[in-house]
Design a protein around this motif. Structure first.
Motif, PDB file in Angstrom:
ATOM      1  N   ARG A  15      -4.015   9.774  17.760  1.00 52.17           N
ATOM      2  CA  ARG A  15      -3.622  10.192  18.572  1.00 52.17           C
ATOM      3  C   ARG A  15      -4.694  11.616  19.024  1.00 52.17           C
ATOM      4  N   ILE A  16      -5.695  11.895  18.004  1.00 55.54           N
ATOM      5  CA  ILE A  16      -6.686  12.557  18.276  1.00 55.54           C
ATOM      6  C   ILE A  16      -7.287  12.570  19.555  1.00 55.54           C
ATOM      7  N   PHE A  17      -7.293  11.365  20.186  1.00 55.62           N
ATOM      8  CA  PHE A  17      -8.374  11.636  21.243  1.00 55.62           C
ATOM      9  C   PHE A  17      -7.502  11.769  22.688  1.00 55.62           C
ATOM     10  N   GLU A  22     -19.389  19.886  16.409  1.00 53.58           N
ATOM     11  CA  GLU A  22     -19.259  21.609  16.325  1.00 53.58           C
ATOM     12  C   GLU A  22     -17.695  21.053  15.865  1.00 53.58           C
ATOM     13  N   ASN A  23     -17.231  20.063  16.140  1.00 54.34           N
ATOM     14  CA  ASN A  23     -16.061  19.592  15.525  1.00 54.34           C
ATOM     15  C   ASN A  23     -16.228  19.284  13.644  1.00 54.34           C
ATOM     16  N   ALA A  24     -16.940  18.784  13.445  1.00 59.05           N
ATOM     17  CA  ALA A  24     -17.484  18.527  11.918  1.00 59.05           C
ATOM     18  C   ALA A  24     -17.398  19.483  11.196  1.00 59.05           C
ATOM     19  N   ARG A  33      -4.787  26.376  12.999  1.00 60.97           N
ATOM     20  CA  ARG A  33      -6.002  26.564  12.935  1.00 60.97           C
ATOM     21  C   ARG A  33      -7.076  26.227  13.485  1.00 60.97           C
ATOM     22  N   SER A  34      -6.657  25.063  14.679  1.00 62.43           N
ATOM     23  CA  SER A  34      -7.546  24.806  16.331  1.00 62.43           C
ATOM     24  C   SER A  34      -8.423  26.133  16.852  1.00 62.43           C
ATOM     25  N   ARG A  35      -6.969  26.691  17.019  1.00 58.35           N
ATOM     26  CA  ARG A  35      -6.313  28.201  18.369  1.00 58.35           C
ATOM     27  C   ARG A  35      -7.368  29.075  17.099  1.00 58.35           C
ATOM     28  N   LYS A  71     -16.671  22.619  12.169  1.00 57.30           N
ATOM     29  CA  LYS A  71     -15.105  23.644  12.471  1.00 57.30           C
ATOM     30  C   LYS A  71     -14.655  23.464  11.474  1.00 57.30           C
ATOM     31  N   TYR A  72     -13.607  21.502  11.276  1.00 63.26           N
ATOM     32  CA  TYR A  72     -12.862  21.276  10.511  1.00 63.26           C
ATOM     33  C   TYR A  72     -13.428  20.649   9.260  1.00 63.26           C
ATOM     34  N   GLY A  73     -14.855  20.255   8.947  1.00 59.43           N
ATOM     35  CA  GLY A  73     -14.824  19.177   8.160  1.00 59.43           C
ATOM     36  C   GLY A  73     -15.273  20.279   7.040  1.00 59.43           C
ATOM     37  N   GLN A  99     -20.526  12.253   9.976  1.00 56.59           N
ATOM     38  CA  GLN A  99     -19.716  12.528   9.232  1.00 56.59           C
ATOM     39  C   GLN A  99     -19.688  13.457   8.228  1.00 56.59           C
ATOM     40  N   ASP A 100     -18.143  14.132   8.567  1.00 53.63           N
ATOM     41  CA  ASP A 100     -18.198  15.143   7.125  1.00 53.63           C
ATOM     42  C   ASP A 100     -17.642  15.049   5.539  1.00 53.63           C
ATOM     43  N   PHE A 101     -17.389  15.653   5.619  1.00 53.08           N
ATOM     44  CA  PHE A 101     -16.843  16.359   3.847  1.00 53.08           C
ATOM     45  C   PHE A 101     -15.668  16.730   3.918  1.00 53.08           C
ATOM     46  N   GLY A 119     -11.016  28.545  18.055  1.00 59.36           N
ATOM     47  CA  GLY A 119     -11.309  29.046  19.528  1.00 59.36           C
ATOM     48  C   GLY A 119     -11.349  27.660  20.410  1.00 59.36           C
ATOM     49  N   GLY A 120      -9.573  26.167  19.553  1.00 57.98           N
ATOM     50  CA  GLY A 120      -9.959  24.598  20.027  1.00 57.98           C
ATOM     51  C   GLY A 120      -9.170  24.616  21.268  1.00 57.98           C
ATOM     52  N   THR A 121      -9.097  23.863  21.718  1.00 59.66           N
ATOM     53  CA  THR A 121      -8.642  23.894  23.251  1.00 59.66           C
ATOM     54  C   THR A 121      -7.505  22.305  22.883  1.00 59.66           C
ATOM     55  N   GLY A 122      -8.640  21.465  22.035  1.00 61.18           N
ATOM     56  CA  GLY A 122      -7.019  20.328  22.084  1.00 61.18           C
ATOM     57  C   GLY A 122      -7.457  19.646  22.869  1.00 61.18           C
ATOM     58  N   LEU A 123      -8.957  19.902  23.727  1.00 62.57           N
ATOM     59  CA  LEU A 123      -9.304  18.545  24.736  1.00 62.57           C
ATOM     60  C   LEU A 123     -11.186  17.814  25.362  1.00 62.57           C
ATOM     61  N   GLY A 124     -11.357  18.765  23.202  1.00 60.17           N
ATOM     62  CA  GLY A 124     -12.456  18.190  23.752  1.00 60.17           C
ATOM     63  C   GLY A 124     -12.639  17.013  22.927  1.00 60.17           C
ATOM     64  N   LEU A 125     -12.100  15.823  22.392  1.00 57.45           N
ATOM     65  CA  LEU A 125     -12.196  14.687  22.283  1.00 57.45           C
ATOM     66  C   LEU A 125     -11.174  14.074  22.982  1.00 57.45           C
ATOM     67  N   ALA A 126     -10.333  14.202  23.821  1.00 60.54           N
ATOM     68  CA  ALA A 126     -10.223  13.460  24.577  1.00 60.54           C
ATOM     69  C   ALA A 126     -11.382  13.323  25.723  1.00 60.54           C
ATOM     70  N   PHE A 132      -5.495  17.517  24.808  1.00 55.20           N
ATOM     71  CA  PHE A 132      -4.415  18.918  23.620  1.00 55.20           C
ATOM     72  C   PHE A 132      -3.531  18.596  22.296  1.00 55.20           C
ATOM     73  N   TYR A 133      -4.182  17.417  21.895  1.00 57.82           N
ATOM     74  CA  TYR A 133      -3.636  16.546  20.327  1.00 57.82           C
ATOM     75  C   TYR A 133      -4.197  17.415  19.628  1.00 57.82           C
ATOM     76  N   ARG A 134      -3.759  18.634  18.444  1.00 60.20           N
ATOM     77  CA  ARG A 134      -4.202  19.092  17.642  1.00 60.20           C
ATOM     78  C   ARG A 134      -3.743  19.099  16.248  1.00 60.20           C
ATOM     79  N   VAL A 135      -4.378  18.228  15.443  1.00 60.19           N
ATOM     80  CA  VAL A 135      -3.241  18.354  14.478  1.00 60.19           C
ATOM     81  C   VAL A 135      -2.976  19.921  13.554  1.00 60.19           C
ATOM     82  N   ASP A 136      -4.314  20.660  13.234  1.00 52.15           N
ATOM     83  CA  ASP A 136      -3.274  21.997  12.984  1.00 52.15           C
ATOM     84  C   ASP A 136      -3.333  22.659  14.483  1.00 52.15           C
TER      85      ASP A 136
HETATM   86  P1  ADP Z   1     -10.242  21.117  19.947  1.00 53.74           P
HETATM   87  O1  ADP Z   1     -10.191  21.554  20.524  1.00 53.74           O
HETATM   88  O2  ADP Z   1      -9.101  21.663  18.896  1.00 53.74           O
HETATM   89  O3  ADP Z   1     -11.487  21.122  18.157  1.00 53.74           O
HETATM   90  P2  ADP Z   1     -10.875  18.384  19.738  1.00 53.74           P
HETATM   91  O4  ADP Z   1      -9.954  17.845  20.918  1.00 53.74           O
HETATM   92  O5  ADP Z   1     -12.111  18.829  19.595  1.00 53.74           O
HETATM   93  O6  ADP Z   1      -9.788  19.638  19.998  1.00 53.74           O
HETATM   94  O7  ADP Z   1      -9.832  17.946  18.369  1.00 53.74           O
HETATM   95  C1  ADP Z   1      -8.539  17.435  18.260  1.00 53.74           C
HETATM   96  C2  ADP Z   1      -7.777  17.677  16.711  1.00 53.74           C
HETATM   97  O8  ADP Z   1      -8.601  17.091  16.210  1.00 53.74           O
HETATM   98  C3  ADP Z   1      -9.321  19.356  16.471  1.00 53.74           C
HETATM   99  O9  ADP Z   1      -7.444  19.986  16.790  1.00 53.74           O
HETATM  100  C4  ADP Z   1      -8.811  19.286  14.692  1.00 53.74           C
HETATM  101  O10 ADP Z   1      -7.099  19.106  13.951  1.00 53.74           O
HETATM  102  C5  ADP Z   1      -8.853  17.487  14.654  1.00 53.74           C
HETATM  103  N1  ADP Z   1     -10.438  17.257  14.279  1.00 53.74           N
HETATM  104  C6  ADP Z   1     -11.400  17.553  14.895  1.00 53.74           C
HETATM  105  N2  ADP Z   1     -12.577  16.633  14.213  1.00 53.74           N
HETATM  106  C7  ADP Z   1     -12.159  16.873  13.368  1.00 53.74           C
HETATM  107  C8  ADP Z   1     -13.028  16.443  11.820  1.00 53.74           C
HETATM  108  N3  ADP Z   1     -14.186  16.620  11.844  1.00 53.74           N
HETATM  109  N4  ADP Z   1     -12.210  16.767  10.302  1.00 53.74           N
HETATM  110  C9  ADP Z   1     -11.245  17.094  11.069  1.00 53.74           C
HETATM  111  N5  ADP Z   1     -10.371  17.335  11.387  1.00 53.74           N
HETATM  112  C10 ADP Z   1     -10.708  17.054  13.416  1.00 53.74           C
END
Ligand code: ADP
Length: 357
Positions: free
Chosen positions: A296-298, A251-253, A308-310, A255-257, A283-285, A313-320, A301-305
């Motif tokens: 820090r991505i894991f 889903e992340n790939a 954009r994540s908001r 959304k963000y890929g 893998q995404d491109f 619909g992102g919560t920043g909790l998925g990867l944690a 609540f850590y989000r890169v952008d």
């Molecule tokens: P979110 O609910 O914001 O998706 P996640 O914990 O799943 O929270 O992801 C944290 C952050 O990592 C995302 O907000 C996004 O900025 C970044 N991220 C996750 N997966 C990818 C990806 N495949 N490519 C680029 N950025 C990603």
């Protein structure tokens, strides 16, 4: 010679005084597992450890301490000559200790027992609080969403402004719903309340199940989701949890890929065999993740952008959550990423070794 001996005795006394004043309990044993030395904290901790204030030097550790975790930790340090760490909950009733045992250069081993009861209590209170608040928020949020949906059903009776406001309320209520759900899942996995039932599962089947689960999103987003190389090896994992982690990464790939110019996402999911593990890759491109964020991505609540994540619909909790689930099953998760090239999320699960291995 006399002076050297006095100096040595003095520095030994200083060292003992220092170790005695430590908050942590310390105990040293010789190569045969007999107590050589303990500090005062250790003597206070274990009734019977000191006998009329004299340390029971020479007694076997097993006769003084019954806790299997402490004994096991010491045994590993003694026999395998490596630093060993354990958590003990049965040394003293109601107390939790972190134990670290290290081998001594001249044989024997020394263990340090650190009382973490209060830290654990605070963490548990925090977790319970988050879970309770999330739970309490559920009912009013469901009610808000329900009423707004009913109003939006009668769209023709609404002014354009009312429709716009209601749509915004709906979007935000949905987002809060997702947040409370994710917080509840997080609290559950962190407290180990969510029971995992590891069974033997085929890696290629896991990939297939996760890809199938994401087919709806793939269509909506017009993404391309491919299954790359997979192996029929079996892994030990809880099926729902493993599929959930894979789906989350896919889903992340998606959304963000998104490809910077083509605007669509292409995602390849694969599974590779390693010595004791199977390595799953998503893998995404897309635009990739800058190196300063990779560590820090894991985190929660850590989000890169953030914006954009908001928006997506992102919560920043998925990867944690994913990290917790994977580590809880004996695996590890990491990400490789290069800006403008793409990202690969990689996690491992323990492989079930066959007779041929
Ligand atoms: P979110 O609910 O914001 O998706 P996640 O914990 O799943 O929270 O992801 C944290 C952050 O990592 C995302 O907000 C996004 O900025 C970044 N991220 C996750 N997966 C990818 C990806 N495949 N490519 C680029 N950025 C990603």
């Amino acid at each position: 010679m006399d002076r050297s001996l006095t100096d040595a005795a003095e520095s030994r006394q200083e060292l003992e005084a220092m170790i005695d004043s430590m908050q942590d309990a310390v105990i040293a044993v010789d190569a045969a597992g007999r107590i050589q030395w303990t500090n005062q904290r250790m003597q206070k901790l274990i009734p019977g450890m000191s006998f009329s204030n004299a340390v029971r030097v020479g007694h076997a550790l097993v006769q003084t301490i019954r806790d299997p975790d402490v004994l096991d930790c010491m045994r590993v340090a003694l026999e395998q000559r490596v630093v060993s760490e354990r958590r003990s909950t049965s040394l003293l009733p109601g107390k939790i200790f972190e134990i670290a045992a290290s081998p001594m250069p001249g044989g024997g081993a020394v263990a340090v027992l650190h009382d973490i009861t209060r830290i654990e209590q605070v963490e548990r209170t925090q977790r319970d609080f988050v879970a309770n608040v999330s739970h309490e928020l559920r009912t009013p949020l469901t009610s808000i969403t329900g009423y707004v949906e009913t109003l939006l059903d009668h769209e023709q009776e609404l002014s354009p402004q009312a429709r716009e406001f209601l749509t915004t309320i709906h979007k935000n209520a949905t987002r809060m719903n997702r947040l409370t759900e994710d917080l509840l899942v997080m609290a559950r996995v962190e407290s180990s309340e969510q029971e995992l039932h590891p069974v033997s599962l085929r890696a290629d089947m896991l990939v297939r199940d996760a890809v199938q689960a994401m087919s709806g999103m793939v269509q909506d987003e017009e993404a391309v989701l491919e299954i790359g190389e997979t192996v029929p090896d079996e892994v030990m994992a809880d099926q729902d949890a493993a599929v959930q982690v894979l789906s989350n990464l896919i889903e992340n790939a998606i959304k963000y890929g998104r490809h910077p110019t083509k605007g669509r996402s292409r995602v390849i999911v694969s599974a590779h065999s390693q010595e004791n593990f199977v390595e799953f890759r998503v893998q995404d491109f897309g635009p990739g993740i800058a190196s300063e964020h990779l560590q820090r991505i894991f985190e929660r609540f850590y989000r890169v952008d953030k914006a954009r994540s908001r928006e997506s619909g992102g919560t920043g909790l998925g990867l944690a959550i994913a990290r917790h689930v994977i580590e809880g099953q004996g695996g590890a998760i990491r990400v490789d990423s290069e800006l403008n090239v793409g990202s690969t999320f990689i996690f491992t699960l323990p492989r079930v070794l066959s007779r041929a291995d």
